[in-house]
Scaffold this motif. Sequence first.
Motif, mmCIF file in Angstrom:
data_model
loop_
_atom_site.group_PDB
_atom_site.id
_atom_site.type_symbol
_atom_site.label_atom_id
_atom_site.label_comp_id
_atom_site.label_asym_id
_atom_site.label_seq_id
_atom_site.Cartn_x
_atom_site.Cartn_y
_atom_site.Cartn_z
ATOM 1 N N PRO A 61 -30.405 35.132 -26.065
ATOM 2 C CA PRO A 61 -30.636 36.556 -26.347
ATOM 3 C C PRO A 61 -29.771 37.023 -27.522
ATOM 4 C CG PRO A 61 -30.345 36.179 -23.991
ATOM 5 C CD PRO A 61 -29.984 34.893 -24.676
ATOM 6 N N GLU A 62 -30.376 37.780 -28.426
ATOM 7 C CA GLU A 62 -29.680 38.316 -29.610
ATOM 8 C C GLU A 62 -28.885 37.212 -30.304
ATOM 9 O OE1 GLU A 62 -27.445 41.531 -27.742
ATOM 10 O OE2 GLU A 62 -28.821 42.947 -28.673
ATOM 11 N N ALA A 63 -29.569 36.096 -30.556
ATOM 12 C CA ALA A 63 -28.891 34.930 -31.141
ATOM 13 C C ALA A 63 -28.340 35.232 -32.522
ATOM 14 C CB ALA A 63 -29.863 33.757 -31.210
ATOM 15 N N ASP A 64 -28.891 36.220 -33.211
ATOM 16 C CA ASP A 64 -28.397 36.540 -34.552
ATOM 17 C C ASP A 64 -26.984 37.113 -34.524
ATOM 18 O OD1 ASP A 64 -29.661 38.744 -33.212
ATOM 19 O OD2 ASP A 64 -29.495 39.891 -35.061
ATOM 20 N N ARG A 65 -26.499 37.515 -33.345
ATOM 21 C CA ARG A 65 -25.153 38.066 -33.242
ATOM 22 C C ARG A 65 -24.119 37.008 -32.853
ATOM 23 N NH1 ARG A 65 -25.398 43.119 -34.121
ATOM 24 N NH2 ARG A 65 -23.194 43.435 -33.626
ATOM 25 N N VAL A 66 -24.576 35.791 -32.634
ATOM 26 C CA VAL A 66 -23.655 34.687 -32.350
ATOM 27 C C VAL A 66 -23.179 34.129 -33.688
ATOM 28 C CG1 VAL A 66 -23.370 32.442 -31.263
ATOM 29 C CG2 VAL A 66 -24.834 34.171 -30.200
ATOM 30 N N VAL A 67 -21.874 34.097 -33.882
ATOM 31 C CA VAL A 67 -21.312 33.716 -35.177
ATOM 32 C C VAL A 67 -20.326 32.568 -35.006
ATOM 33 C CG1 VAL A 67 -21.600 36.013 -36.179
ATOM 34 C CG2 VAL A 67 -19.479 35.445 -34.972
ATOM 35 N N ALA A 68 -20.139 31.810 -36.087
ATOM 36 C CA ALA A 68 -19.122 30.768 -36.148
ATOM 37 C C ALA A 68 -17.906 31.329 -36.884
ATOM 38 C CB ALA A 68 -19.664 29.543 -36.873
ATOM 39 N N LEU A 69 -16.716 31.100 -36.331
ATOM 40 C CA LEU A 69 -15.475 31.567 -36.932
ATOM 41 C C LEU A 69 -14.753 30.362 -37.532
ATOM 42 C CD1 LEU A 69 -16.060 33.429 -34.258
ATOM 43 C CD2 LEU A 69 -13.801 34.346 -34.770
ATOM 44 N N THR A 70 -14.364 30.488 -38.780
ATOM 45 C CA THR A 70 -13.683 29.398 -39.476
ATOM 46 C C THR A 70 -12.575 29.982 -40.332
ATOM 47 O OG1 THR A 70 -15.831 28.296 -39.640
ATOM 48 C CG2 THR A 70 -14.032 27.365 -40.920
ATOM 49 N N GLU A 71 -11.493 29.233 -40.432
ATOM 50 C CA GLU A 71 -10.434 29.591 -41.370
ATOM 51 C C GLU A 71 -10.607 28.711 -42.603
ATOM 52 O OE1 GLU A 71 -5.585 30.243 -41.466
ATOM 53 O OE2 GLU A 71 -6.538 29.249 -39.766
#
Length: 868
Positions: A61-71
């Motif tokens: 659900p609302e997959a577009d709001r799942v994000v990858a966090l990277t430094e």
Amino acid sequence: MSRPSPGFSGLALDLRHAARSLTRQPGFTLAATVALALGIGASTATFSVLYSVALRPLPWPEADRVVALTEVFPEDPERQVRGRGGFSLTNVREWRERSETIDGISAYWPKIYTLTGDAEPVRVDGVRVSPDLFRILRVPVAAGRVFTHEEVEGGETMLAVLSQRAFRRHLAGDAARLGQPLRLDGEHFTVIGVMPAGFDFPDAETDLWVPLDWRALGLSDDPMEHREIALPVIGRLAQGVSLEQATDEGNRLLQALRGEREERMQQRIAAMEREGETGGGAPGMVIRRGPGPGADTGPGRPGERRMMTLGGRPQGVMQLESLQERTLEPFRPAIRVLAGAVLLVFLIACANVINLLLVRGVHRQRELATRSALGAGRAGLMRTLLAESLLLSICGGALGVLLAWAAVRLVVGLDPGRIPRMDEVALHPPVLWFALGLVLLSAFLFGTAPLLQVSLSRLGSLLGREGGPIAGKATVQSWVRGGLVVSETALALVLLIGAGLLSRSFLRLTAVDLGFDTNGVLTAYLATPAAKYPPGPARLQLHESLLEQVRALPGVRAAGMVNFLPPVAGRVVLTLNVEGRPQPENPEEVPSADLRVATPGYLAASGIPLLEGRDFDDRDRGERTSAVLLSESLAKELFPDESAVGRRLAQFGEIVGVVGDVRAQGYEQDVQPTFYLPLGQAPAMMAPIFDRMGLVVSADDPEAVAPGLRAALQTLDPELALDEVQTMEQRLAESVARPRFYAAVMGVFAVLALLLAVVGLYGVLSYVVTRRTRETGVRMALGAARSQVVGSAMWSGLRLVLLGVTLGVAGALALQRFVESLLYQVEPTDPATFVGLSAVLLATSVVASLLPARRAAAVDPVEALRHE
């Protein structure tokens, strides 16, 4: 002839007339249908891959709001490569408490477990995850529940959530068995939940999820023992928050956390000085697990890569991006190239059908004039021609969908691996709608040709004539037909050159010298659970006993172990300091190298040459100072004017030998400076580096050794299992599966384009020869030689091909930037490829032109002039 009535009945009548007309010319109908089917089928199959891999939303659900966090590290170009590194697990803990823009954050660390309790030990793919993972993805459990933060922080970490596949396989799909234990790596995990079918984060191979406990990884809040572990991390944006807002907050939090850590560090150093201790402590350590250079990004299996850095750490900045975008980023160049290729094939197919229709239209002008005189009218004729075009498109589309279905099954079966979601490729409803759109588009594209013929012709004047176009109109139509041949040739050459460049790149790639043997070598991985085999004598004894039994197997020449088997997906990088030499003040000038932990016999089994000094042996174990081996490039870097043997590396030990360089990361990566430590003397703090060791066996028949390898391990510990048992050739073949796949697909498209272009040229020349039969007869009656007739007929086609080749070369040069990123040691303007494939196209065109030309030369002048 009465005009069809308007509406559905009129359309049905037009289609019946079209069907009768097409069945009277089965050769034309078959040729046009097959050409269309090839174009539509190739386009549909390719779109099905693109849709499943790139366009279809992730199944959350609302997959577009799942994000990858990277430094990321803008000041360090090498680490700036997308997908390298991850996000500090220490920061994950802080983010969960402080962030207002991220609603849930989870790190994950893939791990392969040994499951015992069934008939024999099996390897299962698991993932250690933060409890927020399931809340981020918002996929409810099919049965049971998931673990919580309270459980994990309270020390209750021996919990497991199974995939639907693993639930059926290991618990017989019986929900009543929830709460029963599974023995993983020698420890009992309680199964508390089952995820629904289709939940496969981070990839389709995942069978279970267990809690990720940061304390078990050795993290400490003591600033003097600061140890960061950077893992892949995902989060969910809070409602109403944009990526830019979350990124800004993330950078503010990063700065605040750095300041707090530095302040704690200074306070601790001051306290140590007051207590009279020597400051400094152990050097900072960073372990990074994530995709390595050239490896896949996104969900994938990033735990295959580990990167450790001792020493200073550059300042990074936050990067947030959609998880789906992050997953697709490495594949975008290939997607663009394949999409462009299939578009060219579709256009060539349409051009072929247009040419066939134009030729057919010339022969039908007398028929059309008769029907017009009988009352059909120009509008009725145009409606009939449109119905024929639509019927051809429908037939071609139906056959094309069948071809696409077969092609999709073939593509999925040939999946090179590491392309996300390839297992989901199928003819989904949007793909079928796409195919329908192609049917309508093709009907419009080639349906306009006969309409223009009708609109430009004076049909009434054709009655009483033998057939053929009105004077002046034949010139326009011949120009159109010639232009279509030129276009087909140019587009086919663009595809041929693209396929040729990718093929040359693949051959160059696989011809690279890796620095180790690839023939007669068997490889496998052995994971040793820390609960049963903690780092130390017990684990070392297991490895040495296994190697002893393996070396005794018939046909085995040598055997050894190393922490990473080539081609590895990543690197372990340590900074180095030569004893007696001052360390550079600039952190960027501090030498560093890749680390390998190996056993005696590894070099011999892998075929890595010993250039100077000695190999590891039985002396290199226990408490004595560790021995060190340097690769040739590292030895030259550290000791350019002297021998490295006998010198010492601070913290590691005495250099006892120099070995050859290897491309441990595979064909595409450059040689990296490397040093080797013996497994028997590896520091305990590096235990995560060698908890899963690779076994290398050199043998006369490596595949025949595999059963003995498994049997040897079973005699030592029946609860252990080998993983990835395969020859080195198989491992390397998997590493180049993706470029081989791209080259093969482009090659298929290029062959289709070449065949369609040659068929189009042949059709046009055949028509021209037929139209000029009487002219040819007159010339031969006046004394023209057959060779002159053949040459004239061939030249009329080859001049079109030469123009098409010229335009094709120009088009390939203009599009070179799209294929450049997929090439290895091959220039996108490679002269050999351009010249060679242009010659192939010309030679094929000569053959296609020769057949109708010879038919023209065989004309009997008497028969040709009989009707004059």
